[in-house]
Design a protein around this motif. Structure first.
Motif, PDB file in Angstrom:
ATOM      1  N   ARG A   2     -15.219  12.297  -3.586  1.00 26.59           N
ATOM      2  CA  ARG A   2     -14.340  12.494  -2.422  1.00 26.59           C
ATOM      3  C   ARG A   2     -12.906  12.737  -2.877  1.00 26.59           C
ATOM      4  NH1 ARG A   2     -17.331   8.267   0.024  1.00 26.59           N
ATOM      5  NH2 ARG A   2     -15.650   6.777  -0.384  1.00 26.59           N
ATOM      6  N   THR A  58     -12.523  16.352  -4.244  1.00 26.12           N
ATOM      7  CA  THR A  58     -12.323  17.431  -3.269  1.00 26.12           C
ATOM      8  C   THR A  58     -10.847  17.647  -2.952  1.00 26.12           C
ATOM      9  OG1 THR A  58     -12.614  15.851  -1.451  1.00 26.12           O
ATOM     10  CG2 THR A  58     -14.578  17.026  -2.218  1.00 26.12           C
ATOM     11  N   PRO A 108     -12.340  23.920  -8.139  1.00 29.14           N
ATOM     12  CA  PRO A 108     -13.794  24.043  -7.923  1.00 29.14           C
ATOM     13  C   PRO A 108     -14.621  23.874  -9.187  1.00 29.14           C
ATOM     14  CG  PRO A 108     -12.636  25.706  -6.658  1.00 29.14           C
ATOM     15  CD  PRO A 108     -11.605  25.030  -7.508  1.00 29.14           C
ATOM     16  N   GLU A 147     -17.368  20.932  -9.646  1.00 26.60           N
ATOM     17  CA  GLU A 147     -18.773  21.238  -9.874  1.00 26.60           C
ATOM     18  C   GLU A 147     -19.279  20.548 -11.139  1.00 26.60           C
ATOM     19  OE1 GLU A 147     -21.717  25.095  -9.716  1.00 26.60           O
ATOM     20  OE2 GLU A 147     -19.640  25.396 -10.380  1.00 26.60           O
ATOM     21  N   TYR A 179     -20.000  17.032 -10.137  1.00 26.08           N
ATOM     22  CA  TYR A 179     -21.236  16.924  -9.363  1.00 26.08           C
ATOM     23  C   TYR A 179     -22.457  16.965 -10.289  1.00 26.08           C
ATOM     24  CZ  TYR A 179     -19.797  17.066  -4.450  1.00 26.08           C
ATOM     25  OH  TYR A 179     -19.315  16.738  -3.211  1.00 26.08           O
ATOM     26  N   SER A 230     -24.851  16.526  -1.063  1.00 26.56           N
ATOM     27  CA  SER A 230     -23.401  16.746  -0.929  1.00 26.56           C
ATOM     28  C   SER A 230     -22.960  17.950  -1.756  1.00 26.56           C
ATOM     29  CB  SER A 230     -22.639  15.492  -1.371  1.00 26.56           C
ATOM     30  OG  SER A 230     -23.006  14.379  -0.601  1.00 26.56           O
ATOM     31  N   TYR A 231     -23.514  18.088  -2.948  1.00 29.42           N
ATOM     32  CA  TYR A 231     -23.209  19.238  -3.803  1.00 29.42           C
ATOM     33  C   TYR A 231     -23.626  20.535  -3.113  1.00 29.42           C
ATOM     34  CZ  TYR A 231     -23.597  22.352  -7.891  1.00 29.42           C
ATOM     35  OH  TYR A 231     -23.482  23.393  -8.777  1.00 29.42           O
ATOM     36  N   ASP A 235     -23.959  21.087   0.164  1.00 26.84           N
ATOM     37  CA  ASP A 235     -23.042  21.361   1.278  1.00 26.84           C
ATOM     38  C   ASP A 235     -21.698  21.882   0.788  1.00 26.84           C
ATOM     39  OD1 ASP A 235     -24.998  20.514   3.017  1.00 26.84           O
ATOM     40  OD2 ASP A 235     -24.226  18.465   3.140  1.00 26.84           O
ATOM     41  N   TRP A 236     -21.214  21.305  -0.315  1.00 26.72           N
ATOM     42  CA  TRP A 236     -19.944  21.789  -0.878  1.00 26.72           C
ATOM     43  C   TRP A 236     -20.075  23.236  -1.332  1.00 26.72           C
ATOM     44  CZ3 TRP A 236     -19.035  23.371  -5.963  1.00 26.72           C
ATOM     45  CH2 TRP A 236     -17.695  23.615  -6.294  1.00 26.72           C
ATOM     46  N   HIS A 286     -17.945  26.637  -0.036  1.00 28.55           N
ATOM     47  CA  HIS A 286     -17.079  27.367  -0.959  1.00 28.55           C
ATOM     48  C   HIS A 286     -17.601  28.755  -1.314  1.00 28.55           C
ATOM     49  CE1 HIS A 286     -15.190  23.448  -1.527  1.00 28.55           C
ATOM     50  NE2 HIS A 286     -14.180  24.081  -2.098  1.00 28.55           N
TER      51      HIS A 286
END
Length: 631
Positions: free
Chosen positions: A485, A488, A493, A497, A500, A513-514, A516-517, A521
């Motif tokens: 969190r 972000t 990016p 990544e 993640y 979550s990865y 969705d991110w 993006h």
């Protein structure tokens, strides 16, 4: 037929009572008919094969209301009723109903307590004594029953002998129940105080004129056989049936013989009870100190309290208790200046204690004392500031000696934050994770302080990587969720990544979550690339991740069957032996986008792959039936 006859006989026995109530106009004839109908219904409910507890309670509650109404009307009418059929009939019926309920539900402690309260309220002393004896017979392991029975004998019946016997029998059956020891000790102190006050009122000065039964409690009983007793010098407190053995009262060497009355009034019986309790729990310092707290409720017990403290085993809790004794003995009316002097004295004693025994628990006791005083002192005062500084010094000393506990480190960090020393608090948090690397709470605290200190992302990411090496997988979840969190907001990016993927490879459940991110993006192409990276990771992706990706793919405006089918194939390859729902969803998808032959082939694949195919076959048949009805 037997039930009806028993109910009828019970109602016939109430005729004289009801007739007396009607004749005295306490109840009308119509009210009496209603009472009879209600009682008849309750009697049938209680006499069925398996009566319920609520049936008894409803009957009891109804009779209590009838009795209350009877008393109210009797008082309003000014009637004087003695030895009439109706005066005590309802109370007798209530006792009878309670006994019927207790015969059925012998182990229901709440029901016993309701009956005890009813007996006390109605003045049924004999019934209460009988009920207490019965309850103890049915529930001998319940300490509350023994205590209540002894309290009844002492306070209401003024029978100290019976109270002693009850408490000692309770201790024989429940020797590890600490409340029994405390209450027996309190009982002896209450009786001793009662005797002292009585002698004071009567103006008795001689110390030898004590009741014979109290002096007899101090006499040595004949020693038991060698195989039952390893201590020769023992006696029993109470009568011959009492089996709690305590040390015999010894006279000091060279001193004159002590009179039995002197020994009783000096409080040797409570001392003997304490010694017996201490023998059962020799290393339980909080339990032993609870006797000192009871002593403080009575006058002239300073010497006895001192004996308690002297009997404590040598350990960290004992040293802390000796240091805190000055505050425990502090009078309620002490002035702030006097309290401050006592706190300073306690602090010196703790300083000596940690020098004598420099262990983690000893420092924890010191820290606990300082925290209590800080909480009780008004903030922004010189005294509070001094206490906080002292707490910082104590925690630093514990760290320097490598004995600081996690609680000590937490107190150290909080004290530094109170002084707005953020950098020092961050350093203390770093020491805490070094000393206790397996505790996730310390890592989270350190991360929070790094955020307060506005640390850069590389520093935070470095902390998370260190945590992977020391924390368990289940503990990493909360730490990495917070790190990602933060990422972000602080990381670019590529860095996020990387974080993640590192978390996913470590077993942290952040794949969804990865995904969705990645959608946010780079859209679906980026999300599909993220999916491939997750699936190529060392660990198997979870079912929930596959479901999440499939839901996203199937909600696209233009659905391409190829990536969805590829996802289904990876999902059933990983979880196809146990996940029936995956196969059902795959079949439904093929029915919509494939051919009947592909659906049939998929069906037979599922039956061969699943460990329990029958559940799948039944669910598939229902699914097909629903699809046909929808068409």
């Amino acid at each position: 037929l037997k039930m009806a006859e028993a109910v009828r006989k019970n109602l016939e026995d109430q005729v004289a009572e009801l007739e007396d109530l009607r004749r005295r106009r306490i109840f009308t004839a119509d009210e009496i008919r209603k009472i009879v109908r209600k009682r008849k219904a309750f009697e049938y409910a209680l006499r069925r094969r398996a009566p319920l507890k609520k049936d008894f309670l409803q009957y009891i509650d109804y009779e209590l209301n009838v009795e209350l109404l009877r008393k109210t009307r009797k008082q309003r009418m000014g009637l004087r009723m003695r030895n009439t059929p109706s005066e005590f009939a309802i109370v007798r019926r209530l006792h009878f109903t309670f006994n019927r309920a207790l015969q059925k539900f012998k182990g229901d402690m709440s029901l016993w307590m309701q009956y005890f309260d009813f007996c006390e309220k109605t003045g049924g002393h004999k019934m209460l004594s009988k009920a207490l004896i019965n309850a103890i017979q049915y529930l001998p392991r319940n300490a509350d029953l023994w205590i209540r029975a002894a309290k009844w004998e002492f306070e209401k019946n003024a029978n100290i002998d019976a109270a002693r016997v009850l408490m000692q029998r309770a201790l024989r059956l429940n020797p590890q129940h600490q409340d029994l020891w405390r209450e027996y000790f309190r009982l002896e102190l209450l009786y001793l105080e009662k005797i002292k006050k009585r002698r004071e009122i009567l103006g008795i000065k001689e110390t030898t004129a004590v009741n014979v039964r109290d002096a007899a409690a101090l006499k040595a009983q004949e020693a038991r056989s060698d195989d039952e007793d390893e201590v020769d010098d023992t006696f029993l407190v109470g009568d011959d049936e009492a089996l709690v053995r305590v040390p015999k009262l010894a006279e000091e060497e060279g001193a004159a013989p002590v009179a039995e009355g002197d020994a009783f009034l000096r409080g040797d019986i409570p001392r003997a009870v304490y010694r017996a309790a201490a023998g059962s729990f020799p290393n339980d310092v909080p339990f032993l100190l609870s006797f000192a707290a009871i002593y403080r409720l009575f006058p002239d017990t300073a010497a006895a309290i001192n004996d308690v403290y002297l009997s404590l085993p040598r350990c960290e809790q004992s040293l802390a208790a000796h240091a805190m004794r000055i505050l425990a003995d502090e009078p309620a009316e002490a002035l702030p200046a006097e309290h401050a002097e006592r706190v300073a004295t306690v602090d010196k004693l703790f300083t000596a204690a940690v020098k004598d025994m420099p262990t983690g628990p000893m420092f924890d006791e010191y820290v606990k004392f300082l925290q209590q005083e800080i909480a009780a002192t008004a903030a922004s005062t010189p005294q509070a500031h001094q206490l906080v500084e002292r707490l910082v010094a104590v925690c630093a000393a514990a760290h320097a000696q490598r004995v600081a506990s996690p609680e000590c480190y937490t107190a150290w960090v909080n004290a530094l934050l109170t002084n707005n020393a953020i950098f020092e608090a961050l350093t203390a948090a770093e020491h805490s994770t070094t000393a206790h690397p397996a505790l996730v709470c310390l890592w989270l605290r350190r991360l929070e302080l790094m955020l307060i200190h506005n640390c850069a992302w590389p520093v935070i990411f470095s902390l998370a990587k260190k945590a992977i090496k020391t924390l368990k997988t289940e503990d990493l979840q909360s730490l990495w969720e917070l790190v990602l969190r933060v990422g972000t907001l602080l990381a670019d990016p590529q860095e996020l990544e990387e974080a993640y993927l590192m978390a996913i490879n470590a077993g942290v459940d952040v794949a969804a979550s990865y995904y969705d991110w990645a959608v946010l993006h780079g859209g679906m192409p980026s999300a599909r690339a993220a999916t491939r990276k997750v699936l190529n990771a060392a660990r198997t992706a979870s079912v929930s991740f596959f479901q999440h990706c499939l839901a996203q793919e199937q909600h696209q405006p233009t659905r391409d069957p190829t990536p969805i089918r590829a996802l289904f194939e990876r999902a059933v390859a990983a979880h196809g032996t146990v996940e029936t729902d995956l196969w059902l969803q795959y079949c439904a998808f093929e029915a919509e986008h494939g051919s009947p032959a592909s659906v049939t082939a998929l069906y037979w694949r599922a039956t061969r792959s699943l460990a329990e195919p029958l559940a799948f076959q039944s669910a598939y048949a229902l699914q097909q039936a629903g699809a046909e009805s929808a068409q």
